[in-house]
Design an enzyme around this catalytic site. Structure first.
Site, PDB file in Angstrom:
ATOM      1  CG  HIS A 132      -1.879   1.014   1.424  1.00  0.00           C
ATOM      2  ND1 HIS A 132      -1.593   2.321   1.752  1.00  0.00           N
ATOM      3  CD2 HIS A 132      -3.227   0.952   1.312  1.00  0.00           C
ATOM      4  CE1 HIS A 132      -2.722   3.010   1.833  1.00  0.00           C
ATOM      5  NE2 HIS A 132      -3.726   2.215   1.561  1.00  0.00           N
ATOM      6  CG  ASP A 182       0.314  -2.144   6.223  1.00  0.00           C
ATOM      7  OD1 ASP A 182      -0.682  -2.146   6.981  1.00  0.00           O
ATOM      8  OD2 ASP A 182       0.312  -1.612   5.093  1.00  0.00           O
ATOM      9  CD  GLN A 211      -7.446  -4.758   3.835  1.00  0.00           C
ATOM     10  OE1 GLN A 211      -8.599  -5.032   4.148  1.00  0.00           O
ATOM     11  NE2 GLN A 211      -7.085  -3.531   3.529  1.00  0.00           N
ATOM     12  CE  LYS A 222      -8.140   0.088   5.400  1.00  0.00           C
ATOM     13  NZ  LYS A 222      -6.864   0.068   4.691  1.00  0.00           N
ATOM     14  CB  CYS A 278      -3.674   3.120  -1.660  1.00  0.00           C
ATOM     15  SG  CYS A 278      -4.928   4.336  -1.319  1.00  0.00           S
TER      16      CYS A 278
HETATM   17  C1  LIG Z   1      -5.894   0.802   4.573  1.00  0.00           C
HETATM   18  C2  LIG Z   1      -4.496   0.372   4.506  1.00  0.00           C
HETATM   19  C3  LIG Z   1      -3.451   1.235   4.879  1.00  0.00           C
HETATM   20  C4  LIG Z   1      -3.681   2.658   5.287  1.00  0.00           C
HETATM   21  O1  LIG Z   1      -4.581   2.767   6.346  1.00  0.00           O
HETATM   22  P1  LIG Z   1      -5.187   4.201   6.729  1.00  0.00           P
HETATM   23  O2  LIG Z   1      -6.298   3.848   7.647  1.00  0.00           O
HETATM   24  O3  LIG Z   1      -5.655   4.834   5.452  1.00  0.00           O
HETATM   25  O4  LIG Z   1      -4.101   4.972   7.372  1.00  0.00           O
HETATM   26  C5  LIG Z   1      -2.167   0.749   4.832  1.00  0.00           C
HETATM   27  N1  LIG Z   1      -1.914  -0.512   4.462  1.00  0.00           N
HETATM   28  C6  LIG Z   1      -2.877  -1.373   4.096  1.00  0.00           C
HETATM   29  C7  LIG Z   1      -2.531  -2.766   3.712  1.00  0.00           C
HETATM   30  C8  LIG Z   1      -4.204  -0.950   4.108  1.00  0.00           C
HETATM   31  O5  LIG Z   1      -5.166  -1.801   3.746  1.00  0.00           O
END
Ligand SMILES: *Cc1c(COP(=O)(O)O)cnc(C)c1O
Length: 405
Positions: free
Chosen positions: A122, A199, A202, A225, A363
Site C-alpha cells: 500500500h 502493516d 488489512q 478497518k 493505493c
Molecule cells: C488501509 C491500509 C493502509 C492505510 O490505512 P489508513 O487507515 O488509510 O491509514 C495501509 N496498508 C494497508 C494494507 C491498508 O489496507
C-alpha cells in the site's frame, strides 16, 4: 458458540439501509468496515456523559474519560498480546503509525543502508520508506512477487543482507488479498538483524495477532478497518525502540518539563502522543476490539473462507472476467477485471444495483503496473457478509456485462 451471521448483521444499523429501494450489499470492507451499535454508542456516550480532556483534569469527568481512554489502551495490549501497555501508541491510523516509524528510524539510516519492502505495498508502506531512504541516501529494495500475487520467498531472502536495516511488508495485501507468511518473513529478516514492521491494516480484522510470537518490532493497524471509528490507529512497538529515537511531534502531553529554551520528554507511551488525542475515537476503538474478541474466531474464519471460496468459484466460471491475484493463501479480497468494460464502469453500474465495491489502483499504483492492469474492481468481504450477497454480486455483474455489451 456458533457463528450466526444474521445475529451479527442485526448489530450493524447501516446494513439495513436501502440504496434506491434495493438492499445495500456492502462489499468494500477492505476500504473500511461498518460499525456495530456498541461502537456507535461508545462515541455517543462519551460525548453525552463524560466529555473532557484526558490526563490533566482535576475533576470527575476528566477522571472518567481518562479511565476509558487508558482502558482502551489495555484492551489493545491484550488484543495484540503486547508485553506492556506502554508499547501501544495511539495514532491517527496505519498511515500515521508507519510515518512515525519511518520518520523516527529514518533519521538513523545512513548512505549504504538498505530498506526492504515488497511489490505489493500500500502507498502508506512504500512512500514512507522511499522518502526516508531519499533523505538518508539509503537504498530502497523491492522484493518481487509472482504473477499470482505471492511474494517470491527465495528472492526476498536473497535481498536480505548485513546492510538491510529495515524490512516492512503487509500481513494481507489490500489490493489482492494475498496472505503473507509473516512469521517466516520476520524470522528471515531477524537473521540479518533488521528491524521489521508489519502493516497489519488489512490483516487485523481477520483474526487474533500475537506480536510476541510473531517476533516483529512494529505492528500497525487502523481502527476503522476493525469495526472501529476513522481517525484512530495503533502503533505497537518494542519499548526500547519506541523510547530510543528522536520524538516525532512535539507539544502538550509529550513532555515531562519545559523551559523557554529546552524541554524534557515524557515516558512512553505519552512521549509519542503530542496534543489532545481523538478521545472518543480511542474509547470506541476499545469497544470495537472487545466486541471483536468476543466472537468465535474459528467460526469467523470459516465463514470468511466460505465467502471467498464462493466468490472465487463464481468468478472462475464467469466468462469475460479475470481474477487479479490468485495466491494460494488469500483473505477477504476478490480483485478482478472484465473484458466488458473499465473497472470504474463496473463499479458505477453495480452501485446502481445497491452493490458497493471499490475500483481503481487501491493505493497500490506500482503494484497495478507490475500486474499490467490500470486498476481493478475489488469486492472485499467481512464477517457480516452473506453467501446470498456473494450471489447478488455475480447477478449484478451479469447485468453489468449485458449493459456494457
Ligand atoms: C488501509 C491500509 C493502509 C492505510 O490505512 P489508513 O487507515 O488509510 O491509514 C495501509 N496498508 C494497508 C494494507 C491498508 O489496507
Amino acid at each position: 458458540m456458533s457463528f450466526d451471521v444474521n445475529a451479527i448483521r442485526e448489530q450493524f444499523p447501516i446494513l439495513s439501509r436501502q440504496i434506491d429501494g434495493q438492499p445495500l450489499v456492502y462489499l468494500d470492507n477492505a476500504a473500511t468496515t461498518q460499525k456495530p451499535q456498541c461502537v456507535i454508542d461508545a462515541i455517543v456516550n462519551y460525548y453525552s456523559t463524560c466529555n473532557s480532556n484526558v490526563h490533566r483534569g482535576a475533576h470527575r469527568l476528566a477522571d472518567e474519560a481518562t479511565r476509558l481512554y487508558e482502558g482502551a489502551r489495555d484492551t489493545v495490549a491484550e488484543f495484540l498480546q503486547a508485553n506492556a501497555r506502554e508499547e501501544v501508541i495511539w495514532t491517527g491510523g496505519t498511515t500515521e503509525a508507519i510515518n512515525i516509524v519511518a520518520n523516527g528510524l529514518g533519521q538513523m539510516l545512513k548512505p549504504g543502508d538498505e530498506v526492504l519492502v515488497t511489490e505489493m505495498e500500500h502507498h502508506a508502506n512504500l512512500i514512507t520508506w522511499q522518502q526516508a531512504c531519499k533523505r538518508a541516501g539509503a537504498s530502497l529494495k523491492i522484493a518481487p512477487i509472482n504473477d499470482a500475487g505471492e511474494l517470491m520467498l527465495d528472492a526476498y531472502e536473497q535481498l536480505l543482507n548485513s546492510n538491510t536495516k529495515f524490512v516492512a511488508f503487509p500481513q494481507v495485501s489490500n489490493a489482492l488479498g494475498t496472505l503473507n507468511p509473516i512469521k517466516s518473513l520476520i524470522a528471515k529478516a531477524k537473521a540479518v538483524n533488521a528491524l521489521v514492521l508489519v502493516d497489519g491494516a488489512q490483516g487485523i480484522a481477520h483474526g487474533p495477532v500475537n506480536v510476541q510470537e510473531l517476533g516483529c518490532d512494529f505492528y500497525a493497524f487502523s481502527a476503522h478497518k476493525l469495526f472501529g471509528p476513522t481517525g484512530v490507529g495503533v502503533l505497537w512497538g518494542r519499548q526500547e525502540l519506541l523510547a530510543s529515537w528522536p520524538v516525532w511531534q512535539v507539544g502538550g502531553e509529550m513532555i515531562s518539563s519545559v523551559s523557554y529554551q529546552d524541554a524534557q520528554w515524557n515516558v512512553l507511551p505519552y512521549r509519542l502522543e503530542a496534543g489532545t488525542p481523538h478521545i472518543a475515537g480511542v474509547i470506541a476503538t476499545g469497544e470495537a476490539i472487545r466486541w471483536f474478541m468476543a466472537l468465535d474466531m474459528a467460526a469467523l474464519a470459516a465463514h470468511e473462507a466460505a465467502l471467498l471460496a464462493s466468490a472465487t468459484e463464481q468468478a472462475e466460471a464467469f466468462e469475460g472476467l479475470r481474477i487479479v491475484g490468485s495466491a494460494q493463501q488469500k483473505m477477504g479480497v476478490l480483485s478482478f477485471v472484465m473484458d466488458a468494460g473499465h473497472p470504474a464502469d463496473i463499479g458505477f453500474l453495480l452501485d446502481r444495483q445497491g452493490i458497493a465495491i471499490r475500483t481503481g489502483h487501491h493505493c497500490a499504483e506500482p503494484l497495478m503496473g507490475r500486474l499490467g492492469v490500470p486498476g481493478t474492481a475489488r469486492a472485499s468481504f467481512s464477517i457480516y457478509n452473506t453467501l446470498a450477497e456473494v450471489d447478488a454480486l455475480f447477478a449484478g455483474l451479469s447485468k453489468v456485462k449485458m449493459m456494457l455489451a
